[in-house]
Design an enzyme around this catalytic site. Sequence first.
Site, PDB file in Angstrom:
ATOM      1  N   MET A   1       0.853  -1.213   0.000  1.00  0.00           N
ATOM      2  CA  MET A   1       0.000   0.000   0.000  1.00  0.00           C
ATOM      3  C   MET A   1       0.879   1.250   0.000  1.00  0.00           C
ATOM      4  O   MET A   1       0.981   1.953   1.000  1.00  0.00           O
ATOM      5  CB  MET A   1      -0.897  -0.012   1.246  1.00  0.00           C
ATOM      6  CG  MET A   1      -1.646  -1.316   1.465  1.00  0.00           C
ATOM      7  SD  MET A   1      -2.746  -1.259   2.889  1.00  0.00           S
ATOM      8  CE  MET A   1      -1.601  -1.322   4.251  1.00  0.00           C
ATOM      9  N   ASP A   2       1.462   1.536  -1.148  1.00  0.00           N
ATOM     10  CA  ASP A   2       2.458   2.602  -1.206  1.00  0.00           C
ATOM     11  C   ASP A   2       1.861   3.935  -1.672  1.00  0.00           C
ATOM     12  O   ASP A   2       0.914   3.951  -2.452  1.00  0.00           O
ATOM     13  CB  ASP A   2       3.547   2.160  -2.198  1.00  0.00           C
ATOM     14  CG  ASP A   2       4.878   2.762  -1.854  1.00  0.00           C
ATOM     15  OD1 ASP A   2       5.035   3.286  -0.740  1.00  0.00           O
ATOM     16  OD2 ASP A   2       5.781   2.714  -2.712  1.00  0.00           O
TER      17      ASP A   2
END
Length: 300
Positions: A51-52
Amino acid sequence: MAQELEMENSNEGTLQRLFQRLVAMMSGFLQWLFFTVLSVGPIPNHIAFIMDGNRRYAKSQKLGPGAGHKAGFSSLISILESCYKIGVKYVTVYAFSIDNFKRDPIEVQSIMDLMLEKIDELLKEESIVSSHGIRINFFGNLELLSEPVRMAVAKAMVETAKNTNVVLSVCVAYTSTNEIVHAVQESCREKIAQALLNSKFNCEMRDFERGYNTLSKVDCSITLEDLERHMYLAECPDPDLLIRTSGETRLSNFLLWQTTFCYLHVLDALWPEVSPWWLGWVILHYQRAKPYIDKRMKVL
Ligand code: FPP
Protein backbone atom coordinates in the site's frame (compact mmCIF):
# COMPACT_ATOMS: atom_id res chain seq x y z
CA MET A 1 -38.36 38.00 -1.84
CA ALA A 2 -36.01 36.49 0.75
CA GLN A 3 -38.45 33.58 1.17
CA GLU A 4 -38.49 32.95 -2.60
CA LEU A 5 -34.69 32.95 -2.70
CA GLU A 6 -34.54 30.50 0.21
CA MET A 7 -37.01 28.17 -1.55
CA GLU A 8 -35.01 28.34 -4.78
CA ASN A 9 -31.80 27.45 -2.88
CA SER A 10 -33.45 24.57 -1.10
CA ASN A 11 -34.86 23.21 -4.42
CA GLU A 12 -31.40 23.48 -5.94
CA GLY A 13 -29.92 21.56 -2.96
CA THR A 14 -32.53 18.79 -3.28
CA LEU A 15 -31.88 18.50 -7.02
CA GLN A 16 -28.13 18.31 -6.39
CA ARG A 17 -28.57 15.59 -3.78
CA LEU A 18 -30.88 13.63 -6.13
CA PHE A 19 -28.37 13.93 -8.94
CA GLN A 20 -25.52 12.76 -6.66
CA ARG A 21 -27.60 9.77 -5.51
CA LEU A 22 -28.40 8.91 -9.14
CA VAL A 23 -24.71 9.06 -10.11
CA ALA A 24 -23.78 6.88 -7.09
CA MET A 25 -26.48 4.33 -8.03
CA MET A 26 -25.35 4.24 -11.67
CA SER A 27 -21.73 3.82 -10.64
CA GLY A 28 -22.70 1.05 -8.16
CA PHE A 29 -24.65 -0.74 -10.88
CA LEU A 30 -21.79 -0.46 -13.42
CA GLN A 31 -19.33 -1.73 -10.82
CA TRP A 32 -21.60 -4.68 -10.03
CA LEU A 33 -21.84 -5.43 -13.78
CA PHE A 34 -18.05 -5.22 -14.20
CA PHE A 35 -17.42 -7.54 -11.23
CA THR A 36 -20.10 -9.99 -12.41
CA VAL A 37 -18.39 -10.24 -15.80
CA LEU A 38 -15.00 -10.63 -14.06
CA SER A 39 -16.25 -13.43 -11.84
CA VAL A 40 -16.80 -15.60 -14.93
CA GLY A 41 -12.99 -15.85 -15.24
CA PRO A 42 -10.45 -17.14 -12.69
CA ILE A 43 -10.42 -15.14 -9.47
CA PRO A 44 -7.18 -15.07 -7.46
CA ASN A 45 -7.47 -17.01 -4.22
CA HIS A 46 -4.91 -14.79 -2.49
CA ILE A 47 -4.07 -11.14 -3.26
CA ALA A 48 -1.23 -9.25 -1.57
CA PHE A 49 -0.94 -5.46 -1.53
CA ILE A 50 1.97 -3.09 -1.03
CA MET A 51 0.00 0.00 0.00
CA ASP A 52 2.46 2.60 -1.21
CA GLY A 53 2.07 6.36 -1.71
CA ASN A 54 0.15 7.48 1.39
CA ARG A 55 2.49 10.36 2.31
CA ARG A 56 2.71 11.49 -1.31
CA TYR A 57 -1.08 11.53 -1.45
CA ALA A 58 -1.27 13.73 1.66
CA LYS A 59 1.31 16.08 0.14
CA SER A 60 -0.47 16.24 -3.23
CA GLN A 61 -3.77 17.07 -1.49
CA LYS A 62 -2.06 19.56 0.86
CA LEU A 63 -3.26 17.53 3.87
CA GLY A 64 -1.62 17.40 7.26
CA PRO A 65 0.79 14.68 8.41
CA GLY A 66 -0.98 11.41 9.12
CA ALA A 67 -3.93 12.23 6.84
CA GLY A 68 -2.45 10.15 4.01
CA HIS A 69 -2.32 7.00 6.13
CA LYS A 70 -5.86 7.65 7.38
CA ALA A 71 -7.06 7.92 3.77
CA GLY A 72 -5.01 4.77 3.06
CA PHE A 73 -6.98 2.86 5.67
CA SER A 74 -10.31 3.91 4.08
CA SER A 75 -8.97 2.71 0.77
CA LEU A 76 -8.02 -0.61 2.37
CA ILE A 77 -11.57 -1.13 3.63
CA SER A 78 -13.13 -0.45 0.23
CA ILE A 79 -10.63 -2.77 -1.49
CA LEU A 80 -11.24 -5.51 1.10
CA GLU A 81 -15.01 -5.22 0.51
CA SER A 82 -14.50 -5.73 -3.22
CA CYS A 83 -12.00 -8.57 -2.79
CA TYR A 84 -14.24 -10.57 -0.50
CA LYS A 85 -17.34 -9.82 -2.61
CA ILE A 86 -15.69 -11.18 -5.74
CA GLY A 87 -14.54 -14.38 -4.01
CA VAL A 88 -10.94 -13.72 -2.94
CA LYS A 89 -10.32 -15.80 0.20
CA TYR A 90 -6.98 -14.41 1.39
CA VAL A 91 -5.78 -10.81 1.43
CA THR A 92 -2.34 -9.86 2.76
CA VAL A 93 -1.21 -6.25 3.25
CA TYR A 94 2.18 -4.71 3.98
CA ALA A 95 1.21 -2.27 6.74
CA PHE A 96 4.59 -1.51 8.31
CA SER A 97 8.07 -2.79 7.53
CA ILE A 98 10.90 -3.20 10.05
CA ASP A 99 12.73 -0.51 8.04
CA ASN A 100 9.83 1.91 8.62
CA PHE A 101 10.92 2.13 12.28
CA LYS A 102 13.81 4.29 10.99
CA ARG A 103 11.35 7.06 10.06
CA ASP A 104 10.81 10.18 12.15
CA PRO A 105 9.58 8.92 15.56
CA ILE A 106 6.58 11.29 15.37
CA GLU A 107 5.49 9.68 12.11
CA VAL A 108 6.04 6.16 13.49
CA GLN A 109 3.94 7.05 16.53
CA SER A 110 1.18 8.49 14.36
CA ILE A 111 0.99 5.28 12.26
CA MET A 112 0.95 3.15 15.42
CA ASP A 113 -1.83 5.34 16.92
CA LEU A 114 -3.80 4.92 13.70
CA MET A 115 -3.37 1.15 13.89
CA LEU A 116 -4.59 1.10 17.49
CA GLU A 117 -7.65 3.18 16.58
CA LYS A 118 -8.45 1.13 13.47
CA ILE A 119 -7.96 -2.28 15.08
CA ASP A 120 -10.46 -1.17 17.70
CA GLU A 121 -12.90 -0.10 14.98
CA LEU A 122 -12.45 -3.38 13.11
CA LEU A 123 -13.48 -5.36 16.18
CA LYS A 124 -16.78 -3.53 16.54
CA GLU A 125 -20.02 -5.39 15.84
CA GLU A 126 -20.93 -3.43 12.69
CA SER A 127 -17.50 -3.56 11.03
CA ILE A 128 -16.44 -5.32 7.83
CA VAL A 129 -14.81 -8.03 10.00
CA SER A 130 -18.09 -9.31 11.38
CA SER A 131 -20.09 -8.76 8.17
CA HIS A 132 -17.64 -10.88 6.12
CA GLY A 133 -16.47 -13.26 8.89
CA ILE A 134 -12.85 -12.19 8.55
CA ARG A 135 -10.08 -13.88 10.48
CA ILE A 136 -7.32 -11.33 11.11
CA ASN A 137 -3.69 -12.38 11.46
CA PHE A 138 -0.78 -10.07 12.22
CA PHE A 139 2.61 -11.28 11.03
CA GLY A 140 6.09 -9.98 11.69
CA ASN A 141 8.48 -9.50 14.56
CA LEU A 142 5.66 -8.40 16.88
CA GLU A 143 8.11 -7.91 19.76
CA LEU A 144 9.22 -4.71 18.03
CA LEU A 145 5.77 -3.19 18.56
CA SER A 146 4.95 -1.11 21.61
CA GLU A 147 3.02 -2.83 24.39
CA PRO A 148 -0.41 -1.28 23.58
CA VAL A 149 -0.16 -2.15 19.86
CA ARG A 150 1.08 -5.66 20.66
CA MET A 151 -1.89 -6.18 22.98
CA ALA A 152 -4.38 -4.82 20.43
CA VAL A 153 -2.92 -7.08 17.76
CA ALA A 154 -3.14 -10.13 20.06
CA LYS A 155 -6.74 -9.24 20.98
CA ALA A 156 -7.72 -8.94 17.30
CA MET A 157 -6.20 -12.33 16.52
CA VAL A 158 -7.92 -14.04 19.47
CA GLU A 159 -11.31 -12.40 18.83
CA THR A 160 -11.38 -13.28 15.13
CA ALA A 161 -9.78 -16.74 15.39
CA LYS A 162 -13.20 -18.40 15.15
CA ASN A 163 -14.01 -16.69 11.82
CA THR A 164 -13.56 -19.05 8.91
CA ASN A 165 -14.94 -17.28 5.82
CA VAL A 166 -11.94 -15.23 4.69
CA VAL A 167 -8.51 -14.23 6.00
CA LEU A 168 -6.82 -10.85 6.29
CA SER A 169 -3.09 -11.01 7.06
CA VAL A 170 -1.53 -7.75 8.16
CA CYS A 171 2.27 -7.68 7.96
CA VAL A 172 3.60 -5.32 10.65
CA ALA A 173 7.19 -5.01 11.82
CA TYR A 174 7.74 -7.34 8.87
CA THR A 175 10.41 -7.96 6.28
CA SER A 176 10.79 -11.06 4.21
CA THR A 177 14.42 -11.51 5.25
CA ASN A 178 13.38 -11.35 8.92
CA GLU A 179 10.70 -13.98 8.21
CA ILE A 180 13.29 -16.29 6.63
CA VAL A 181 15.78 -15.84 9.51
CA HIS A 182 12.94 -16.51 11.97
CA ALA A 183 12.04 -19.72 10.10
CA VAL A 184 15.68 -20.90 10.16
CA GLN A 185 16.00 -20.17 13.89
CA GLU A 186 12.73 -21.95 14.71
CA SER A 187 13.73 -24.95 12.58
CA CYS A 188 17.09 -25.19 14.41
CA ARG A 189 15.36 -24.97 17.79
CA GLU A 190 12.93 -27.69 16.77
CA LYS A 191 15.71 -30.00 15.53
CA ILE A 192 17.75 -29.58 18.70
CA ALA A 193 14.69 -30.16 20.89
CA GLN A 194 13.84 -33.30 18.91
CA ALA A 195 17.43 -34.56 19.17
CA LEU A 196 17.50 -33.99 22.92
CA LEU A 197 14.18 -35.74 23.33
CA ASN A 198 15.26 -38.71 21.20
CA SER A 199 18.52 -39.20 23.09
CA LYS A 200 16.82 -38.65 26.47
CA PHE A 201 19.71 -36.31 27.15
CA ASN A 202 18.91 -34.18 30.16
CA CYS A 203 19.46 -30.47 29.63
CA GLU A 204 21.39 -29.89 32.82
CA MET A 205 24.53 -30.32 30.68
CA ARG A 206 26.37 -32.12 33.53
CA ASP A 207 27.98 -34.35 30.98
CA PHE A 208 28.70 -31.84 28.22
CA GLU A 209 30.87 -34.20 26.19
CA ARG A 210 28.30 -36.97 26.20
CA GLY A 211 25.59 -34.48 25.23
CA TYR A 212 27.67 -33.05 22.39
CA ASN A 213 28.44 -36.54 21.05
CA THR A 214 24.78 -37.50 21.18
CA LEU A 215 23.72 -34.35 19.35
CA SER A 216 26.36 -34.69 16.64
CA LYS A 217 25.09 -38.20 15.81
CA VAL A 218 21.57 -36.94 15.16
CA ASP A 219 20.60 -35.67 11.71
CA CYS A 220 20.01 -31.96 12.33
CA SER A 221 19.79 -30.94 8.69
CA ILE A 222 17.01 -28.49 7.91
CA THR A 223 14.73 -29.25 4.99
CA LEU A 224 12.61 -27.01 2.78
CA GLU A 225 9.50 -28.39 4.51
CA ASP A 226 10.95 -27.38 7.92
CA LEU A 227 11.43 -23.80 6.73
CA GLU A 228 8.02 -23.58 5.10
CA ARG A 229 6.35 -24.80 8.28
CA HIS A 230 7.99 -22.00 10.25
CA MET A 231 7.25 -19.12 7.88
CA TYR A 232 4.94 -16.51 9.41
CA LEU A 233 2.52 -17.04 6.53
CA ALA A 234 2.69 -20.84 6.67
CA GLU A 235 -1.08 -21.18 6.97
CA CYS A 236 -1.82 -19.13 3.83
CA PRO A 237 -1.42 -20.38 0.28
CA ASP A 238 1.12 -18.38 -1.75
CA PRO A 239 -0.34 -15.21 -3.27
CA ASP A 240 -1.58 -15.45 -6.87
CA LEU A 241 -1.48 -11.71 -7.39
CA LEU A 242 0.63 -8.95 -5.83
CA ILE A 243 -0.38 -5.33 -6.41
CA ARG A 244 1.90 -2.41 -5.62
CA THR A 245 0.69 1.14 -5.93
CA SER A 246 2.48 4.45 -6.63
CA GLY A 247 4.43 3.21 -9.65
CA GLU A 248 7.31 1.69 -7.65
CA THR A 249 8.57 -1.48 -9.34
CA ARG A 250 10.25 -3.08 -6.29
CA LEU A 251 9.18 -5.77 -3.81
CA SER A 252 10.77 -3.91 -0.87
CA ASN A 253 11.46 -7.10 1.12
CA PHE A 254 7.82 -8.25 1.01
CA LEU A 255 6.88 -11.94 0.58
CA LEU A 256 10.10 -12.78 -1.31
CA TRP A 257 9.74 -16.45 -0.33
CA GLN A 258 6.10 -16.73 -1.41
CA THR A 259 6.01 -14.97 -4.79
CA THR A 260 7.77 -17.35 -7.21
CA PHE A 261 4.65 -17.88 -9.34
CA CYS A 262 2.81 -14.74 -8.35
CA TYR A 263 1.57 -12.27 -10.98
CA LEU A 264 2.93 -8.83 -10.12
CA HIS A 265 1.10 -5.65 -11.10
CA VAL A 266 2.24 -2.09 -10.47
CA LEU A 267 -0.36 0.67 -10.49
CA ASP A 268 0.62 4.31 -10.95
CA ALA A 269 -2.16 5.47 -8.63
CA LEU A 270 -1.25 6.25 -5.02
CA TRP A 271 -2.78 3.83 -2.47
CA PRO A 272 -5.48 6.23 -1.15
CA GLU A 273 -6.59 6.85 -4.75
CA VAL A 274 -7.16 3.17 -5.48
CA SER A 275 -10.80 2.21 -5.97
CA PRO A 276 -12.61 -1.07 -6.72
CA TRP A 277 -12.39 -0.09 -10.43
CA TRP A 278 -8.60 -0.29 -10.24
CA LEU A 279 -8.84 -3.68 -8.54
CA GLY A 280 -11.12 -4.96 -11.31
CA TRP A 281 -8.70 -3.65 -13.93
CA VAL A 282 -5.77 -5.54 -12.34
CA ILE A 283 -7.81 -8.75 -12.01
CA LEU A 284 -8.56 -8.46 -15.74
CA HIS A 285 -4.79 -8.36 -16.40
CA TYR A 286 -4.30 -11.32 -14.04
CA GLN A 287 -6.91 -13.32 -15.95
CA ARG A 288 -5.09 -12.65 -19.21
CA ALA A 289 -1.74 -13.73 -17.72
CA LYS A 290 -3.05 -16.77 -15.80
CA PRO A 291 -2.82 -19.38 -18.64
CA TYR A 292 0.84 -18.44 -19.19
CA ILE A 293 1.65 -18.63 -15.44
CA ASP A 294 -0.09 -22.02 -15.18
CA LYS A 295 1.96 -23.28 -18.12
CA ARG A 296 5.24 -22.10 -16.51
CA MET A 297 4.30 -23.83 -13.26
CA LYS A 298 3.79 -27.12 -15.11
CA VAL A 299 7.07 -26.82 -17.06
CA LEU A 300 9.21 -26.50 -13.93
C1 FPP B 1 3.34 3.08 2.94
O1 FPP B 1 3.11 4.42 2.51
C2 FPP B 1 2.36 2.71 3.99
C3 FPP B 1 2.61 2.62 5.31
C4 FPP B 1 3.96 2.81 5.89
C5 FPP B 1 1.55 2.32 6.31
C6 FPP B 1 0.18 2.04 5.76
C7 FPP B 1 -0.76 1.75 6.87
C8 FPP B 1 -2.10 1.84 6.78
C9 FPP B 1 -2.79 2.24 5.54
C10 FPP B 1 -2.94 1.52 8.01
C11 FPP B 1 -3.10 0.03 8.18
C12 FPP B 1 -3.82 -0.24 9.43
C13 FPP B 1 -4.36 -1.45 9.74
C14 FPP B 1 -5.03 -1.62 11.05
C15 FPP B 1 -4.31 -2.61 8.86
P1 FPP B 1 4.21 5.53 2.79
O2 FPP B 1 4.02 6.05 4.19
O3 FPP B 1 5.56 4.89 2.54
O4 FPP B 1 3.93 6.68 1.77
P2 FPP B 1 4.94 7.17 0.58
O5 FPP B 1 5.16 5.97 -0.30
O6 FPP B 1 4.17 8.27 -0.10
O7 FPP B 1 6.19 7.66 1.24
